[in-house]
Design a protein around this motif. Structure first.
Motif: not given
Lengths: 285, 227
Positions: A124, B122, A126-127, A129-130
């Motif tokens: 993912d 996250e 987003r994952w 990048r986090n």
């Protein structure tokens, strides 16, 4: 004051990091390490202290990743996190201390290659990048850009196809060549997205080593002198007072890029160097 | 990549959480034996046990070069390896999976070490949401007494000595565990953890656990592998 993409690591003092962090990015076999081998002595001749670093070189995790990749049970999320461990270790124990001491840090790949690989493998966005949110924003990111057709001869005539560089873990039914082509095409497309998002400075990697080096050197010299980056598209800023329609007409009438479409990703910036290339670079050495 | 809460599998996942000395491992062992006796296909997975990253973790701990970030990431790597190769396939196959410590351990420890709470959450978003997560709530002094009586000493990272809270390992351990306890308390409502009073007699806690587990398995009779 240096910045990070998201929350910085605990205890990391972002003030007083006078060194320069210069990233050389690009896909497998594009000639990054060759260019770093040329950049380092050039910088040292000018009296600059240089640290060069690359993925998997951490004291902590380098060996572990190597061993894990030789096995056959390495999951995709696991691999991404193992690389993130390696990166964090190098950031804290190598990169930041060197920047604090005023070094020029040349890094062969940074978080972007790791993100591209992970995303192509289904992570993912987003994952990932986090996960790398604690990374320092570099002073410059030079992306050695090539197309898959240029890449293939380089790889074939140097080290040959590698299991991971060919994405055999995600395209196992293909032969090495087909898999390499498919995987690298996906990877290059992801790099193009990252190039926009993270504002890469694009260097055409298709000419010979010397030409690429000259472009890169000019860019690095500019970063070290602290001058602002020149806009890639000079047409993007119209002369003062030019009406919008006139500017649009001028842009539309610009000559098309001269490179064959097959080897260039879309929206390639205009290049001022001859585009003829052959397998005359580091790949044949 | 599926995210926390999105997974739907026939198997069931039960996890135990709590500070060191809360008695969670004893309770999980008892639950394990009972489930096996009941005929379920049960598999156990322990925190920090992946053979893939063992050498790396060992190197970092031995040389004490682990920082909050690498401590966090190496444990996430370990967890990911167990998730991808153990927990996920087993849940897909319909097993009952028992985990001694889960993502909440990382949320507690890493945040106490200074990592950003949202970043850690996250990072572990690929984890499967447990069928039930038991949190063994125990006062700090009770847990400390259990640990320090039963062992010759606490290890460097276990005591949180990397944080420089105190020169004295026992004192450092106490402060560190106390802060982790605070983090657990925040997670109880956030993740709907099932709280178990870990000061109660062992049999009483086990009876309570079995009741909850039994209810969750009621609709999954086919998970039994033997009569």
């Amino acid at each position: 004051m240096r910045e990070t993409y998201a929350a910085p690591l605990p205890g990391m003092n972002l003030a007083e990091l006078p060194g320069k962090l210069i990233v050389i990015e690009g896909t497998d076999g594009v000639g990054r390490s060759t260019q770093i081998r040329l950049l380092r002595p050039w910088l040292e001749q000018q009296g600059r202290a240089v640290l060069d670093t690359a993925i998997k070189r951490s004291e902590l995790a380098g060996k572990g990743i190597q061993q894990a990749k030789e096995g056959h049970t390495l999951g995709r999320i696991t691999l991404s996190l193992f690389y993130a461990t390696d990166f964090a270790d190098r950031l804290e124990h190598e990169i930041v201390p060197a920047l604090r001491a005023g070094f020029v840090v040349l890094t062969d790949r940074y978080i972007y290659s790791l993100m591209a690989r992970a995303i192509v493998r289904g992570a993912d966005p987003r994952w990932i990048r986090n996960a790398y949110g604690f990374a320092l924003k570099p002073d410059a990111i030079f992306y050695l850009r090539t197309g898959v057709d240029d890449l293939i001869p380089r790889v074939v005539f140097s080290r040959g196809f590698d299991y991971w560089e060919s994405g055999m873990d995600i395209h196992p039914s293909e032969d090495m060549y087909d898999s390499f082509r498919k995987y690298q095409t996906e990877l290059l497309a992801e790099f193009e997205r990252l190039a926009k998002e993270y504002n890469f400075e694009i260097i055409d990697a298709t000419p010979d080593v010397r030409t690429v080096f000259e472009h890169l050197r000019t860019g690095v010299a500019r970063v070290l002198s602290g001058e602002p980056r020149e806009p890639l598209f000079s047409v993007a800023t119209p002369p003062p007072g030019e009406p919008l329609e006139a500017a649009a007409k001028r842009v539309l009438e610009m000559p098309a890029p001269t490179r064959p479409a097959a080897s260039t990703p879309e929206e390639a910036p205009p290049l001022d160097q001859p585009l003829a290339r052959a397998v005359d670079g580091d790949a044949t050495k | 990549m599926k995210r926390y809460g999105e997974h739907r599998f026939p198997g069931k996942l039960f996890v135990v959480e709590g500070i060191d000395g809360s008695g969670k491992s004893t309770q999980l062992m008892l639950l394990h034996q009972w489930l096996q006796a009941e005929g379920y296909g049960v598999v156990f997975s322990e925190w920090n046990s992946s053979p893939l990253v063992r050498e790396t973790t060992k190197r970092g701990k031995k040389k004490q070069t682990l920082t909050p970030s690498t401590f966090s990431l190496i444990h996430a790597t370990d967890f990911a390896d167990r998730m991808e190769h153990n927990i996920l396939p087993l849940l897909k196959a319909g097993a009952v999976v028992l985990c001694d410590r889960y993502i909440y351990t990382a949320f507690g420890r890493d945040v106490v070490r200074g990592m950003d709470p949202q970043w850690v959450r996250e990072l572990y978003s690929f984890a499967v949401k447990p069928t039930a997560a038991f949190y063994f709530r125990v006062p700090l002094d009770v847990a400390m007494k259990r640990i320090l009586e039963g062992r010759s000493g606490v290890k460097f990272y276990e005591a949180g000595l990397d944080l420089g809270l105190s020169e004295d390992p026992e004192e450092s351990f106490g402060i560190f565990q106390g802060r982790i306890l605070d983090e657990y308390e925040k997670m109880v409502p956030e993740y709907d953890l099932t709280t178990v009073d870990a000061t109660r007699p062992i049999e009483e806690q086990q009876t309570y656990m079995r009741q909850i587990v039994k209810a969750k398995l009621a609709q999954a009779k086919r998970l039994r592998v033997a009569p």
